[in-house]
Design a protein around this motif. Structure first.
Motif, mmCIF file in Angstrom:
data_model
loop_
_atom_site.group_PDB
_atom_site.id
_atom_site.type_symbol
_atom_site.label_atom_id
_atom_site.label_comp_id
_atom_site.label_asym_id
_atom_site.label_seq_id
_atom_site.Cartn_x
_atom_site.Cartn_y
_atom_site.Cartn_z
ATOM 1 N N ARG A 96 1.525 -3.191 2.389
ATOM 2 C CA ARG A 96 1.074 -1.823 2.693
ATOM 3 C C ARG A 96 1.555 -0.851 1.631
ATOM 4 N NH1 ARG A 96 1.646 -3.598 7.835
ATOM 5 N NH2 ARG A 96 3.787 -2.882 8.082
ATOM 6 N N ARG A 97 2.776 -1.082 1.148
ATOM 7 C CA ARG A 97 3.298 -0.180 0.115
ATOM 8 C C ARG A 97 2.508 -0.316 -1.181
ATOM 9 N NH1 ARG A 97 9.407 -0.747 -1.221
ATOM 10 N NH2 ARG A 97 8.577 -1.325 -3.245
ATOM 11 N N LYS A 126 -1.716 -6.741 -6.623
ATOM 12 C CA LYS A 126 -2.024 -6.300 -5.272
ATOM 13 C C LYS A 126 -2.920 -7.318 -4.564
ATOM 14 C CE LYS A 126 -4.305 -2.484 -5.063
ATOM 15 N NZ LYS A 126 -4.608 -1.076 -5.332
ATOM 16 N N THR A 144 -2.804 7.241 -11.208
ATOM 17 C CA THR A 144 -3.261 8.572 -10.802
ATOM 18 C C THR A 144 -4.199 9.131 -11.866
ATOM 19 O OG1 THR A 144 -1.468 9.691 -11.940
ATOM 20 C CG2 THR A 144 -1.042 9.044 -9.657
ATOM 21 N N TYR A 160 -4.903 9.559 -6.567
ATOM 22 C CA TYR A 160 -5.491 8.315 -7.055
ATOM 23 C C TYR A 160 -7.016 8.409 -6.990
ATOM 24 C CZ TYR A 160 -0.954 6.031 -7.182
ATOM 25 O OH TYR A 160 0.322 5.690 -7.505
ATOM 26 N N ARG A 180 -0.508 -0.991 -1.448
ATOM 27 C CA ARG A 180 -1.863 -0.491 -1.293
ATOM 28 C C ARG A 180 -1.926 1.036 -1.279
ATOM 29 N NH1 ARG A 180 -5.428 -3.955 -1.439
ATOM 30 N NH2 ARG A 180 -5.016 -6.107 -0.877
ATOM 31 N N LYS A 181 -0.831 1.678 -1.640
ATOM 32 C CA LYS A 181 -0.831 3.131 -1.512
ATOM 33 C C LYS A 181 -1.902 3.795 -2.363
ATOM 34 C CE LYS A 181 2.720 4.675 -4.821
ATOM 35 N NZ LYS A 181 2.881 3.506 -5.679
ATOM 36 N N SER A 182 -2.268 3.174 -3.505
ATOM 37 C CA SER A 182 -3.278 3.808 -4.356
ATOM 38 C C SER A 182 -4.682 3.692 -3.768
ATOM 39 C CB SER A 182 -3.251 3.190 -5.755
ATOM 40 O OG SER A 182 -3.599 1.833 -5.710
ATOM 41 N N ASP A 183 -4.836 2.891 -2.686
ATOM 42 C CA ASP A 183 -6.144 2.820 -2.051
ATOM 43 C C ASP A 183 -6.325 3.911 -0.992
ATOM 44 O OD1 ASP A 183 -6.454 0.613 -3.521
ATOM 45 O OD2 ASP A 183 -6.178 -0.820 -1.890
ATOM 46 N N ASN A 184 -5.212 4.574 -0.663
ATOM 47 C CA ASN A 184 -5.285 5.551 0.427
ATOM 48 C C ASN A 184 -6.154 6.740 0.044
ATOM 49 O OD1 ASN A 184 -3.620 3.940 1.852
ATOM 50 N ND2 ASN A 184 -1.758 5.098 1.397
#
Lengths: 245, 228
Positions: free
Chosen positions: B220-221, B151, A98, A138, B223-227
């Motif tokens: 999918r979990r 990832k 983040t 992020y 990849r959360k920082s790509d959301n």
């Protein structure tokens, strides 16, 4: 503060062909100066900047930072880099962390600040660039301008003595250039020593204490912004300015 | 014989379903142990292979890794299993351990190339930014590069694990009663190959289908920082 002596840098490609990018650069940067480096693409200006914190290792020559030759063997380059911030053209925010983690990672892991102190400092810096509300997102959700302002904050959180900027606005959409330059101007006003590679001639005119023209691996011309832009000496700089202004 | 009689002979008579169950157990045990070993060995090999001296030349560790990967990929895994069973670990009577070791060493070579690719796919600027802040090479790898590489490698790593599960079917060569061997034994006992072999195939398929679904969720979990 930083003295560059006889700096040479060669790259060798896969076929063993040697390409000399920096051909003997000598320069002295004093505390509080804002040095802006301009020049055509491929002139070696970014390589010069990246040599200052040894992201590129010079082929020969010396870089003396605060009296210490950082190109010498046995120098702990990580310690030196803690005192030199760097901002990249492509922001290079850590995608897996983040915004807050991006800013606090280095000071905390390097044992310079406690987690709590780093957080407070990060929040204070984020407030200065009006991005407090982005602390827990992020990088993927930020605009280019926001990313670059946070990249600047990330460097500032280490309390650097000098900031290196490698074309900080070149990857931005035009409407976002201003917000990044504003942060840099603010930083300049506070007395930060800055070395900036840029194509923003307006910024150079307004902020620089010295402007350098780098071409073919050499500093061809060096002057105050007024003289540099109004009275270019060499034919090459005249041609260059005619193209970019 | 009716279909139900054949089914009964293949799975019910003499509690044969217990054989299949223990066969699945052995198959999964070997695959999981080998998978864990493969990831550990593969990550080490990848880091070895990517290691460079101060001048940017490959280190001796890098050459060792290259030779290891070449040898493993250049020989059949059945042969590796036989060599492990009859030569290197001939004194061991723990078949599952020997098989897991053999598959783990084999898988490590493939995983190392997956991990290496995953690391190289992380943008160079990420590492440079880490180093420019004064983080060491090791810290940069640990906090920035490896989490992003992890990832990248989940889909090919899942693929590798699926291959591994099916590849364990060769442990019959060293007389371990995995799912394939059990099915084959039942077939020769009942003189009916169809039910046990198709049955085993269905069991493999279900295991791998479930695994695929779980991997998709996990990916999918991650990849959360790509959301956005």
């Amino acid at each position: 503060m930083i003295t560059v002596k006889n700096l040479y840098k060669e790259f060798t490609d896969h076929d063993g062909k040697v390409n000399e990018v920096l051909s003997g650069i000598n320069y002295e940067i004093n505390k509080g100066e804002k040095i802006v480096i301009v020049g055509p693409s491929g002139s070696g200006k970014s390589t010069f900047l990246r040599c200052l914190n040894l992201l590129e290792v010079p082929t020969s020559g010396q870089i003396i930072f605060d009296g210490e030759d950082i190109t010498a063997k046995g120098v702990d380059i990580n310690k030196v880099r803690q005192r030199m911030g760097m901002v990249f053209q492509n922001f290079n925010l850590f995608n897996n962390l983040t915004v807050m983690q991006n800013i606090t990672l280095a000071p905390v892991k390097l044992g310079i600040m406690t987690e709590e102190d780093a957080r407070l400092k990060a929040l204070e810096l984020l407030r200065r660039v009006n991005l407090t509300d982005k602390a827990n997102v992020y990088p993927a959700s930020l605009s280019g301008g926001q990313k670059q302002r946070i990249a600047i904050v990330r460097s500032l959180c280490m309390n650097p003595e000098v900031m290196l900027f490698d074309e900080p606005t070149s990857a931005l959409d035009p409407e976002m250039v201003g917000e990044v330059l504003d942060v840099m101007k603010q930083l300049a006003d506070e007395g930060m020593t800055m070395v900036v590679v840029t194509h923003e001639m307006g910024f150079a005119k307004e902020v620089a204490t010295k402007v350098l023209f780098v071409d073919e691996g050499k500093i061809l011309e060096e002057n105050t912004p007024k003289e540099f832009f109004e009275n270019p000496q060499s034919k090459r700089l005249q041609d260059f300015l005619a193209k970019v202004l | 014989m009716t279909i139900s009689e054949r089914l009964e002979a293949a799975f019910i008579t003499g509690d044969r379903w217990k054989l299949y169950l223990s066969g699945v157990g052995i198959t999964l045990e070997i695959a999981v142990l080998a998978g864990i070993l493969g990831i550990i060995i593969g990550t080490c090999l990848a880091l070895m292979k990517l290691s460079r001296t101060g001048e940017g030349k490959p280190t001796i560790l890098s050459y060792i890794a290259t030779v290891y990967i070449d040898v493993i990929r250049g020989t059949p895994s059945v042969l590796q299993l036989l060599i492990m069973w009859f030569i290197i670990m001939a004194s061991s009577s723990n078949g599952i351990l020997v098989a897991s070791l053999s598959f783990g060493l084999n898988s490590g070579a493939y995983v190392s190339e997956i991990v290496r690719g995953g690391i190289l796919a992380v943008d160079k600027g990420q590492g440079e930014a880490g180093r420019s802040l004064g983080l060491s090479k090791a810290q940069t790898y640990r906090y920035i590069i490896l989490p992003q590489a992890a990832k990248n490698v989940i889909p090919p790593l899942g693929n590798e694990f699926i291959t591994l599960i099916k590849e364990t079917a060769i442990v019959g060569y060293v007389s371990l009663s995995d799912l394939t061997r059990v099915a084959n034994q039942v077939a020769s006992r009942t003189y009916d190959a169809f039910m046990p072999l198709i049955g085993a195939a269905v069991i493999y398929f279900v295991i791998i289908k479930v695994l695929t679904i779980l991997l998709g969720k996990f990916e999918r979990r991650m990849r959360k920082s790509d959301n956005r």
